[in-house]
Design a protein around this motif. Sequence first.
Motif, PDB file in Angstrom:
ATOM      1  N   LYS A 196      -0.245  34.008  13.702  1.00 53.82           N
ATOM      2  CA  LYS A 196       0.082  32.987  14.710  1.00 53.82           C
ATOM      3  C   LYS A 196      -1.095  32.747  15.646  1.00 53.82           C
ATOM      4  O   LYS A 196      -1.375  31.597  16.013  1.00 53.82           O
ATOM      5  N   LYS A 197      -1.779  33.817  16.051  1.00 56.40           N
ATOM      6  CA  LYS A 197      -2.960  33.631  16.883  1.00 56.40           C
ATOM      7  C   LYS A 197      -4.146  33.112  16.059  1.00 56.40           C
ATOM      8  O   LYS A 197      -5.041  32.464  16.604  1.00 56.40           O
ATOM      9  N   GLN A 198      -4.149  33.423  14.771  1.00 52.32           N
ATOM     10  CA  GLN A 198      -5.211  32.875  13.928  1.00 52.32           C
ATOM     11  C   GLN A 198      -5.120  31.356  13.861  1.00 52.32           C
ATOM     12  O   GLN A 198      -6.144  30.661  13.799  1.00 52.32           O
ATOM     13  N   PHE A 199      -3.905  30.839  13.884  1.00 53.15           N
ATOM     14  CA  PHE A 199      -3.734  29.388  13.876  1.00 53.15           C
ATOM     15  C   PHE A 199      -4.398  28.745  15.096  1.00 53.15           C
ATOM     16  O   PHE A 199      -4.853  27.593  15.019  1.00 53.15           O
ATOM     17  N   ASN A 200      -4.474  29.465  16.204  1.00 54.74           N
ATOM     18  CA  ASN A 200      -5.042  28.886  17.423  1.00 54.74           C
ATOM     19  C   ASN A 200      -6.507  28.495  17.269  1.00 54.74           C
ATOM     20  O   ASN A 200      -7.023  27.668  18.030  1.00 54.74           O
ATOM     21  N   VAL A 210      -6.169  27.709   9.370  1.00 53.08           N
ATOM     22  CA  VAL A 210      -4.834  27.133   9.225  1.00 53.08           C
ATOM     23  C   VAL A 210      -4.225  27.496   7.876  1.00 53.08           C
ATOM     24  O   VAL A 210      -3.002  27.715   7.770  1.00 53.08           O
ATOM     25  N   LEU A 211      -5.041  27.595   6.826  1.00 54.98           N
ATOM     26  CA  LEU A 211      -4.507  28.001   5.530  1.00 54.98           C
ATOM     27  C   LEU A 211      -3.999  29.444   5.572  1.00 54.98           C
ATOM     28  O   LEU A 211      -2.900  29.745   5.065  1.00 54.98           O
ATOM     29  N   ASP A 212      -4.778  30.338   6.178  1.00 51.47           N
ATOM     30  CA  ASP A 212      -4.346  31.737   6.268  1.00 51.47           C
ATOM     31  C   ASP A 212      -3.083  31.881   7.118  1.00 51.47           C
ATOM     32  O   ASP A 212      -2.170  32.639   6.778  1.00 51.47           O
ATOM     33  N   LEU A 241       0.083  33.468   5.353  1.00 53.92           N
ATOM     34  CA  LEU A 241       0.424  34.824   5.805  1.00 53.92           C
ATOM     35  C   LEU A 241       1.577  34.857   6.802  1.00 53.92           C
ATOM     36  O   LEU A 241       1.886  35.922   7.357  1.00 53.92           O
ATOM     37  N   ASN A 242       2.159  33.715   7.033  1.00 55.75           N
ATOM     38  CA  ASN A 242       3.252  33.670   8.005  1.00 55.75           C
ATOM     39  C   ASN A 242       4.448  34.501   7.520  1.00 55.75           C
ATOM     40  O   ASN A 242       4.771  34.540   6.332  1.00 55.75           O
ATOM     41  N   GLU A 243       5.096  35.164   8.465  1.00 54.93           N
ATOM     42  CA  GLU A 243       6.290  35.965   8.142  1.00 54.93           C
ATOM     43  C   GLU A 243       7.483  35.431   8.933  1.00 54.93           C
ATOM     44  O   GLU A 243       7.333  34.968  10.066  1.00 54.93           O
TER      45      GLU A 243
END
Length: 322
Positions: A125-129, A183-185, A189-191
Amino acid sequence: MDSNSVSPMPELAPIAEFDKTPPTPPEDTLPMDDLPPPPTTVNMHDEKEKDVKDKEKEKEEERKKEKEKEAHRRYEDENQWGCGSWLEYTLVIVLASILLLGSLALTLFWIIKYHDGFSWRENPKKQFNLHPVLMVAGFITFSGFSILLYRICRCCRRIYVKLLHTVFHALAIPCVAVGFVAVLDSHNLNEPAAIPNFYSLHSWIGFVTMGLFAIQFVVGFFSFLVLLCCEGATAGFRASLVPIHASFGLTTFMLAIAAAVTGLTEKAIFSLGARYSTLDDESIVVNTIGMSLIALAIVVAYILQRDEFRFRAHILIRSGDL
């Protein structure tokens, strides 16, 4: 002795043998090479024609110089800016620069304040930022400044502006690449379940924008930098590519703004939900970012369509140099 007798003839001296050697010239005789050339007859008609041709040539050169001076004066009169023109130019350039930097600063503020900053794969979720910040930095801030360089750097040589234009586009490439991977990761990887990719209008516009950006960079790099090694042979080809490159560059920038605005709306709806309609603080920040991007599109389009803001070097080319 008989008076009628004839006295014998005296014996003649022997005749000298003829000397066949030529006489030596006198010492004061000049050689033929040192003699002045024979006088030539002067044709008065040819002399007059030559004088007339020389005068006509001088008059032609004077007419060319007068035309060059007149063209220079006309150019100066047509392109001389008054206080109003300089005020307009300064206002729109400063406004565009503020919007380019301000949109990135607002995006950073939104992510850090309301979404707890950044991370990598350990926290999807923070990676999306990273995605909104890097995409705004690459596609809008760096690309926007690279476009405006041809209006801002009015006193620089053309080759230096091209190099800076390439550098700003090159800085956008890692931003776009890392933002795309982020955004791909974060989706994969979202749970507890992965989020589908490339289903929304935002993702479609973004994908087209990335494709056009890549094509623009490759074509621009080879056409306007690499082909300068054969400047004379490729001048016509590069000149024909200039309007195409400029048109697709502005199109790519506008598509990037459209992708950013749709992405902001998508993120606001998913993360804020019902709170978005209440216009709380985060909703206002998101809408402010979107409006700054729309204002930026208007200002940049206005600057580019104003032909008076285009850089034009004061170069006078004589007809004999063409």
